[in-house]
Write an enzyme that holds these catalytic residues in place. Structure first.
Site, PDB file in Angstrom:
ATOM      1  N   LYS A  21       0.845  -1.201   0.000  1.00  0.00           N
ATOM      2  CA  LYS A  21       0.000   0.000   0.000  1.00  0.00           C
ATOM      3  C   LYS A  21       0.882   1.253   0.000  1.00  0.00           C
ATOM      4  CE  LYS A  21      -2.406   0.828   3.881  1.00  0.00           C
ATOM      5  NZ  LYS A  21      -1.963   2.049   4.602  1.00  0.00           N
ATOM      6  N   SER A  22       1.909   1.267   0.834  1.00  0.00           N
ATOM      7  CA  SER A  22       2.764   2.447   0.955  1.00  0.00           C
ATOM      8  C   SER A  22       3.504   2.738  -0.340  1.00  0.00           C
ATOM      9  CB  SER A  22       3.755   2.252   2.103  1.00  0.00           C
ATOM     10  OG  SER A  22       3.057   2.179   3.337  1.00  0.00           O
ATOM     11  N   ASP A  48      -7.803   2.506  -0.114  1.00  0.00           N
ATOM     12  CA  ASP A  48      -6.935   3.664   0.131  1.00  0.00           C
ATOM     13  C   ASP A  48      -6.175   4.095  -1.118  1.00  0.00           C
ATOM     14  OD1 ASP A  48      -5.842   3.524   3.620  1.00  0.00           O
ATOM     15  OD2 ASP A  48      -7.845   3.551   2.705  1.00  0.00           O
ATOM     16  N   ASN A  91     -10.572   7.500   5.359  1.00  0.00           N
ATOM     17  CA  ASN A  91      -9.705   7.384   6.528  1.00  0.00           C
ATOM     18  C   ASN A  91      -8.309   6.946   6.100  1.00  0.00           C
ATOM     19  OD1 ASN A  91      -8.812   7.487   9.117  1.00  0.00           O
ATOM     20  ND2 ASN A  91      -9.770   5.569   9.763  1.00  0.00           N
ATOM     21  N   ARG A 121      -7.475  12.575  13.362  1.00  0.00           N
ATOM     22  CA  ARG A 121      -6.066  12.183  13.208  1.00  0.00           C
ATOM     23  C   ARG A 121      -5.226  13.425  12.949  1.00  0.00           C
ATOM     24  NH1 ARG A 121      -5.745   6.947   9.366  1.00  0.00           N
ATOM     25  NH2 ARG A 121      -3.608   6.988  10.189  1.00  0.00           N
ATOM     26  N   SER A 166       3.748  11.030  13.498  1.00  0.00           N
ATOM     27  CA  SER A 166       3.615  10.378  12.196  1.00  0.00           C
ATOM     28  C   SER A 166       4.789  10.727  11.294  1.00  0.00           C
ATOM     29  CB  SER A 166       2.308  10.821  11.505  1.00  0.00           C
ATOM     30  OG  SER A 166       2.264  10.304  10.191  1.00  0.00           O
ATOM     31  N   GLN A 168       4.530  10.449   8.251  1.00  0.00           N
ATOM     32  CA  GLN A 168       3.912  10.920   7.006  1.00  0.00           C
ATOM     33  C   GLN A 168       4.050  12.420   6.821  1.00  0.00           C
ATOM     34  OE1 GLN A 168      -0.056   9.382   7.460  1.00  0.00           O
ATOM     35  NE2 GLN A 168       0.568   7.276   7.116  1.00  0.00           N
ATOM     36  N   ASP A 310       2.627  -1.136  11.948  1.00  0.00           N
ATOM     37  CA  ASP A 310       1.475  -1.846  11.407  1.00  0.00           C
ATOM     38  C   ASP A 310       1.462  -3.328  11.735  1.00  0.00           C
ATOM     39  OD1 ASP A 310       1.020   0.176   8.382  1.00  0.00           O
ATOM     40  OD2 ASP A 310       0.754   0.607  10.517  1.00  0.00           O
ATOM     41  N   LYS A 337      -4.007   6.230  14.726  1.00  0.00           N
ATOM     42  CA  LYS A 337      -4.284   5.515  13.480  1.00  0.00           C
ATOM     43  C   LYS A 337      -5.772   5.303  13.279  1.00  0.00           C
ATOM     44  CE  LYS A 337       0.343   3.805  13.250  1.00  0.00           C
ATOM     45  NZ  LYS A 337       0.757   4.826  12.259  1.00  0.00           N
ATOM     46  N   GLU A 338      -6.156   4.272  12.528  1.00  0.00           N
ATOM     47  CA  GLU A 338      -7.581   4.113  12.220  1.00  0.00           C
ATOM     48  C   GLU A 338      -8.429   3.948  13.476  1.00  0.00           C
ATOM     49  OE1 GLU A 338      -5.066   3.054  10.491  1.00  0.00           O
ATOM     50  OE2 GLU A 338      -5.586   2.345   8.487  1.00  0.00           O
ATOM     51  N   HIS A 381      -9.079  -2.070   9.708  1.00  0.00           N
ATOM     52  CA  HIS A 381      -8.711  -3.276   8.952  1.00  0.00           C
ATOM     53  C   HIS A 381      -7.709  -4.153   9.688  1.00  0.00           C
ATOM     54  CE1 HIS A 381      -5.058  -1.065   7.091  1.00  0.00           C
ATOM     55  NE2 HIS A 381      -5.598  -0.258   7.970  1.00  0.00           N
ATOM     56  N   ARG A 382      -6.756  -3.549  10.381  1.00  0.00           N
ATOM     57  CA  ARG A 382      -5.714  -4.332  11.033  1.00  0.00           C
ATOM     58  C   ARG A 382      -6.223  -5.007  12.304  1.00  0.00           C
ATOM     59  NH1 ARG A 382      -1.777  -3.835   7.683  1.00  0.00           N
ATOM     60  NH2 ARG A 382      -1.399  -1.828   6.644  1.00  0.00           N
ATOM     61  N   LYS A 407      -9.682  -1.746   3.058  1.00  0.00           N
ATOM     62  CA  LYS A 407      -8.853  -0.524   3.115  1.00  0.00           C
ATOM     63  C   LYS A 407      -7.449  -0.797   2.566  1.00  0.00           C
ATOM     64  CE  LYS A 407      -7.786   3.211   6.310  1.00  0.00           C
ATOM     65  NZ  LYS A 407      -6.342   3.510   6.311  1.00  0.00           N
TER      66      LYS A 407
HETATM   67  O1  S3P Z   1       3.831   6.447   5.093  1.00  0.00           O
HETATM   68  C1  S3P Z   1       3.164   5.384   5.044  1.00  0.00           C
HETATM   69  O2  S3P Z   1       2.937   4.744   4.005  1.00  0.00           O
HETATM   70  C2  S3P Z   1       2.664   4.834   6.336  1.00  0.00           C
HETATM   71  C3  S3P Z   1       3.241   5.238   7.512  1.00  0.00           C
HETATM   72  C4  S3P Z   1       2.836   4.729   8.837  1.00  0.00           C
HETATM   73  O3  S3P Z   1       2.078   5.718   9.492  1.00  0.00           O
HETATM   74  P1  S3P Z   1       2.734   6.750  10.555  1.00  0.00           P
HETATM   75  O4  S3P Z   1       3.990   7.269   9.940  1.00  0.00           O
HETATM   76  O5  S3P Z   1       1.667   7.789  10.709  1.00  0.00           O
HETATM   77  O6  S3P Z   1       3.022   5.948  11.812  1.00  0.00           O
HETATM   78  C5  S3P Z   1       1.996   3.461   8.734  1.00  0.00           C
HETATM   79  O7  S3P Z   1       1.345   3.192   9.985  1.00  0.00           O
HETATM   80  C6  S3P Z   1       0.976   3.579   7.635  1.00  0.00           C
HETATM   81  O8  S3P Z   1       0.225   2.368   7.541  1.00  0.00           O
HETATM   82  C7  S3P Z   1       1.586   3.836   6.287  1.00  0.00           C
HETATM   83  C1  PEP Z   2      -2.327   3.516   9.545  1.00  0.00           C
HETATM   84  C2  PEP Z   2      -2.467   2.920   8.373  1.00  0.00           C
HETATM   85  O1  PEP Z   2      -2.636   3.588   7.186  1.00  0.00           O
HETATM   86  P1  PEP Z   2      -2.966   5.138   7.012  1.00  0.00           P
HETATM   87  O2  PEP Z   2      -2.039   5.915   7.938  1.00  0.00           O
HETATM   88  O3  PEP Z   2      -2.679   5.400   5.570  1.00  0.00           O
HETATM   89  O4  PEP Z   2      -4.415   5.352   7.369  1.00  0.00           O
HETATM   90  C3  PEP Z   2      -2.442   1.439   8.223  1.00  0.00           C
HETATM   91  O5  PEP Z   2      -2.497   0.959   7.064  1.00  0.00           O
HETATM   92  O6  PEP Z   2      -2.355   0.742   9.271  1.00  0.00           O
END
Ligand code: S3P
Ligand code: PEP
Length: 422
Positions: A21-22, A48, A91, A121, A166, A168, A310, A337-338, A381-382, A407
């Site tokens: 996914k990432s 997603d 989400n 979030r 995060s 991100q 994750d 997270k979710e 989902h997790r 998701k």
């Molecule tokens: O950058 C990404 O693809 C992700 C970063 C992680 O989140 P955080 O960096 O918010 O912990 C992870 O939990 C998420 O599923 C995907």
């Molecule tokens: C936190 C997750 O994804 P996202 O941050 O993209 O919602 C996940 O996939 O567990």
């Protein structure tokens, strides 16, 4: 949809890991900003990633999602003008956070919003950094949270980013960096959460031709004039999703092989395999396949999973079946997270009979005789997938609203059925 899960005998099964996914999110973004055409092969087709693709189309990028491939004629770094646009990212935290910086590349006013949980979030440190880099970003609801409206120019410059909640926030700015008017320099005052995802970000950026300067995880730089170049790109397998398959072997006993995984991957959730090995599983890798075997009982460990968020829930459910307690540290940011994943995991394990204690940045699971329960994953989902796998070891488990796995892993239930486990 509810899924009822019975206890499984010892297993000997082979699975294929779904695409990451990432990596799919990032390949979509890099290809969109690239000069020339890209073909993304074996992308993850999940809720997603579809949200990210739809948002990029709304920003004027021609994204053609075909049969197991996505063709994008990149914009060459700029995005077309037009009316203000609103992006609803559900989400998908990765989508909303990463696209917040892409929105600054767009000359249009862009509103980024999501579902009720997404609006809880946090986003504050990313907004502060975008403002320092030329953005005019307004909160449209609670300060520090989505929805936001992004205007202004991505002028570039230097910004400090607090990524303790995060990673991100950093990935977002880096991915958009090649489209800034000037150099982008990010200073990271303390170790970011989920730092391994920054390695994923840099990996994809460099795969599409961008150069990223860095000092570990404390400083990142994208120089003015850096550009993405379109290319054919194949998405590697997802170690987070593969963790549920590995956990089947750890919990039920026997052997699970998972293919379609890169042996050289920088994904942080490979650490889950280190944890299983430390607990007593046999772990072997050959080519694109990882094999996990559990013959004897497992023993608890103490492990920092701050860079593998994750698979914390997957590890917690495995820990509940071991002979001795396990402590997992580095879990404080799972509350963003979710769902509040540490709390949800603790509550459901306690309902099943396990002993669980939770601290500021850790969870300790003390095994005890377990019984099946009905789990409401609360759209996470997790939670659904990790407790489904525990159900294979305990029996009498029901997962409510099981479609929430869409998701990240829409094929999850079919994979278990195909292996004869459901
Ligand atoms: O950058 C990404 O693809 C992700 C970063 C992680 O989140 P955080 O960096 O918010 O912990 C992870 O939990 C998420 O599923 C995907
Ligand atoms: C936190 C997750 O994804 P996202 O941050 O993209 O919602 C996940 O996939 O567990």
């Amino acid at each position: 949809m509810d899924v009822n899960i019975s206890r499984s005998p010892v297993v000997d099964v082979t699975f294929s890991a779904p695409p990451s996914k990432s990596y799919t999110h990032r390949a979509l973004i890099a290809a969109s900003l690239a000069a020339g055409r890209s073909r993304i092969c074996r992308p993850l087709d999940a809720e997603d990633t579809r949200l990210t693709a739809r948002a990029l189309r709304s920003l004027g990028v021609p994204v053609d999602w075909g049969d197991n491939e996505i063709v994008i004629d990149g914009t060459g770094g700029a995005l077309p003008g037009g009316d203000p646009v609103t992006l609803d990212l559900g989400n998908s935290g990765t989508s909303l956070r990463l696209l917040s910086s892409i929105a600054l590349v767009s000359p249009r006013p862009v509103v980024l919003t999501g579902n009720r949980r997404m609006l809880e979030r946090p986003l504050g440190p990313l907004v502060e950094a975008l403002r320092a880099l030329g953005g005019e970003v307004a909160y449209l609801g609670r300060s520090g949270y989505p929805p936001i409206r992004v205007e202004g120019r991505f002028s570039g410059g230097t910004a400090a980013v607090d990524a303790s909640m995060s990673s991100q926030f950093i990935s977002s700015i880096l991915m958009a960096g090649p489209s800034a008017d000037g150099d982008v320099e990010l200073k990271v005052p303390e170790m970011p959460a989920s730092r391994s995802y920054l390695d994923v970000t840099v990996d994809v950026m460099e795969a599409f031709g961008a150069t990223v300067g860095r000092d570990g995880y404390t400083r990142f730089r994208v120089r003015r004039g850096t550009r993405y170049t379109g290319r054919e790109y194949t998405v590697e397998g997802d170690y987070s999703s593969a963790s549920y398959f590995f956990a089947v072997a750890a919990i039920c006993g026997g052997t699970v092989r998972v293919n379609c995984l890169s042996p050289a991957s920088v994904q942080g959730d490979r650490r889950f395999l280190d944890a299983l090995e430390a607990m007593g599983c046999l772990v072997a890798a050959s080519g694109d396949t990882v094999t996990v075997t559990r013959e004897d009982e497992l023993f608890g460990i103490t492990i920092d999973m701050s860079s593998a968020p994750d698979t914390v829930q997957t590890l917690a459910v495995v820990a509940a079946t071991a002979a001795t307690p396990t402590t997992i540290t580095g879990v404080g940011h799972l509350q963003y997270k979710e769902s509040d994943r540490v709390r949800v995991t603790a509550e459901n394990l306690q309902r099943m009979g396990a002993g669980v204690s939770v601290g500021a940045d850790r969870i300790t699971i003390t095994p005890a005789p377990l019984h099946g329960v009905t789990v409401n994953p609360v759209d996470d989902h997790r939670t659904a997938m990790s407790f489904a796998v525990l159900g294979l070891g305990v029996g009498g488990m029901t997962i409510r609203d099981a479609e929430c796995v869409g998701k990240s892993f829409p094929g999850f239930w079919d994979a278990l059925r195909g292996a004869g486990l459901l």
